[in-house]
Design a protein around this motif. Structure first.
Motif, short mmCIF file in Angstrom:
data_model
loop_
_atom_site.label_atom_id
_atom_site.label_comp_id
_atom_site.label_asym_id
_atom_site.label_seq_id
_atom_site.Cartn_x
_atom_site.Cartn_y
_atom_site.Cartn_z
N GLY A 68 9.57 -5.08 -8.38
CA GLY A 68 9.85 -3.92 -7.54
C GLY A 68 11.33 -3.80 -7.23
O GLY A 68 11.89 -2.70 -7.26
N ILE A 69 11.97 -4.92 -6.95
CA ILE A 69 13.42 -4.91 -6.67
C ILE A 69 14.20 -4.48 -7.91
O ILE A 69 15.12 -3.64 -7.83
N VAL A 70 13.85 -5.06 -9.06
CA VAL A 70 14.54 -4.71 -10.31
C VAL A 70 14.37 -3.22 -10.61
O VAL A 70 15.34 -2.52 -10.95
N PHE A 71 13.15 -2.74 -10.49
CA PHE A 71 12.88 -1.32 -10.73
C PHE A 71 13.75 -0.44 -9.84
O PHE A 71 14.39 0.52 -10.30
N ALA A 72 13.80 -0.76 -8.54
CA ALA A 72 14.55 0.05 -7.60
C ALA A 72 16.05 -0.01 -7.86
O ALA A 72 16.75 1.01 -7.77
N LEU A 110 -3.67 -11.96 -4.66
CA LEU A 110 -3.93 -11.08 -5.80
C LEU A 110 -4.20 -9.65 -5.32
O LEU A 110 -3.73 -8.69 -5.93
N ALA A 111 -4.92 -9.53 -4.22
CA ALA A 111 -5.26 -8.20 -3.69
C ALA A 111 -4.03 -7.45 -3.21
O ALA A 111 -4.05 -6.21 -3.14
N LEU A 112 -2.97 -8.17 -2.88
CA LEU A 112 -1.78 -7.53 -2.34
C LEU A 112 -0.69 -7.28 -3.38
O LEU A 112 0.42 -6.86 -3.02
N TYR A 113 -0.99 -7.48 -4.64
CA TYR A 113 0.01 -7.22 -5.68
C TYR A 113 0.61 -5.81 -5.56
O TYR A 113 1.84 -5.65 -5.66
N PRO A 114 -0.21 -4.76 -5.38
CA PRO A 114 0.40 -3.42 -5.26
C PRO A 114 1.35 -3.31 -4.07
O PRO A 114 2.38 -2.63 -4.15
N MET A 115 1.01 -4.00 -2.97
CA MET A 115 1.87 -3.95 -1.80
C MET A 115 3.17 -4.70 -2.03
O MET A 115 4.24 -4.26 -1.60
N PHE A 116 3.10 -5.84 -2.70
CA PHE A 116 4.32 -6.60 -3.00
C PHE A 116 5.31 -5.71 -3.76
O PHE A 116 6.50 -5.67 -3.43
N PHE A 117 4.81 -5.01 -4.77
CA PHE A 117 5.68 -4.15 -5.57
C PHE A 117 6.22 -2.98 -4.74
O PHE A 117 7.42 -2.71 -4.73
N TRP A 123 12.11 -1.44 0.28
CA TRP A 123 13.20 -2.19 0.90
C TRP A 123 14.54 -1.79 0.32
O TRP A 123 15.52 -1.59 1.04
N VAL A 124 14.60 -1.67 -1.01
CA VAL A 124 15.86 -1.28 -1.66
C VAL A 124 16.20 0.18 -1.34
O VAL A 124 17.34 0.53 -1.05
#
Length: 225
Positions: A68-72, A110-117, A123-124
């Motif tokens: 997610g950070i890299v993408f942003a 595992l259930a929170l993978y979408p939230m992590f991303f 954040w960025v």
């Protein structure tokens, strides 16, 4: 975007951040899905305990956050922060739709993978506004900045410190109002309560819409309009 609109959009996204935070804590065994601190600590603990399945799942969560950070950051390098912020809202929306469909018995990390991303992108995208560095997905640093602002203002009465405490105070207030709304939604609907976050994405979108500029009136001969 004006400073006022930027501040309002930032505070509105803090409400969504508060919702995400309480939702993860209440539905996924006390796991905070908006940061990686606890996940990285438990990753070390799992490795020392030799529970390799947990290590792999937690590594996956960390990978989602990093992705997610890299993408942003790559998106930000295009030079258009407005597009990144719109993208972050779209990713938050997609994460809500995914999270609502993940069964309660799924491994919490595992259930929170979408939230992590999603929260990493947010954040960025919303790391600063009105000249202040301020996260919209957690509140520890915002509490520190608010406390510093209050202390400095009481000592010096400088207008800038008053502006600082108002900004961080607003961020903290919106974050915890979002958390309160999230608590109510989870208590009422459980896992699908994440849908309650969707209305919170409307205000920041409205604040970020470009303002229509007045068109100059056409002058008629003789100076009439």
């Amino acid at each position: 975007m004006s400073t006022r609109s930027e501040t309002r959009a930032h505070h509105a996204m803090a409400a969504a951040g508060g919702f995400f935070g309480v939702y993860a804590l209440l539905t996924r065994g006390g796991t905070f899905g908006s940061s990686e601190t606890s996940n990285l600590i438990y990753l070390v603990v799992s490795g020392l305990d030799g529970t390799w399945g947990s290590v792999l799942v937690r590594l996956g969560g960390t990978a989602c956050y990093i992705a997610g950070i890299v993408f942003a950051v790559l998106f930000r390098r295009s030079g258009n922060m407005a597009r990144l912020r719109w993208g972050a809202m779209g990713i938050d929306l997609a994460a809500c739709l995914l999270l609502a469909r993940i069964p309660a018995e799924t491994d919490p990390i595992l259930a929170l993978y979408p939230m992590f991303f999603a929260t990493a992108v947010q954040w960025v995208a919303y790391s600063q506004a009105a000249g202040f560095n301020c996260a919209t997905i957690f509140s520890t640093n915002n509490l520190r900045q608010l406390t510093e602002g209050i202390t400095e203002y009481l000592c010096s009465r400088e207008p800038e410190q008053l502006r600082k405490l108002k900004f961080y105070g607003g961020a903290l207030l919106c974050f915890h109002l979002g958390a309160a709304w999230g608590w109510w939604c989870v208590k009422r609907w459980g896992i699908p309560g994440i849908y309650g976050c969707l209305p919170l994405l409307v205000p920041p979108a409205a604040f970020q819409l470009p303002k229509n500029e007045r068109r100059p009136s056409c002058s008629l001969p003789g100076g009439r309009t």
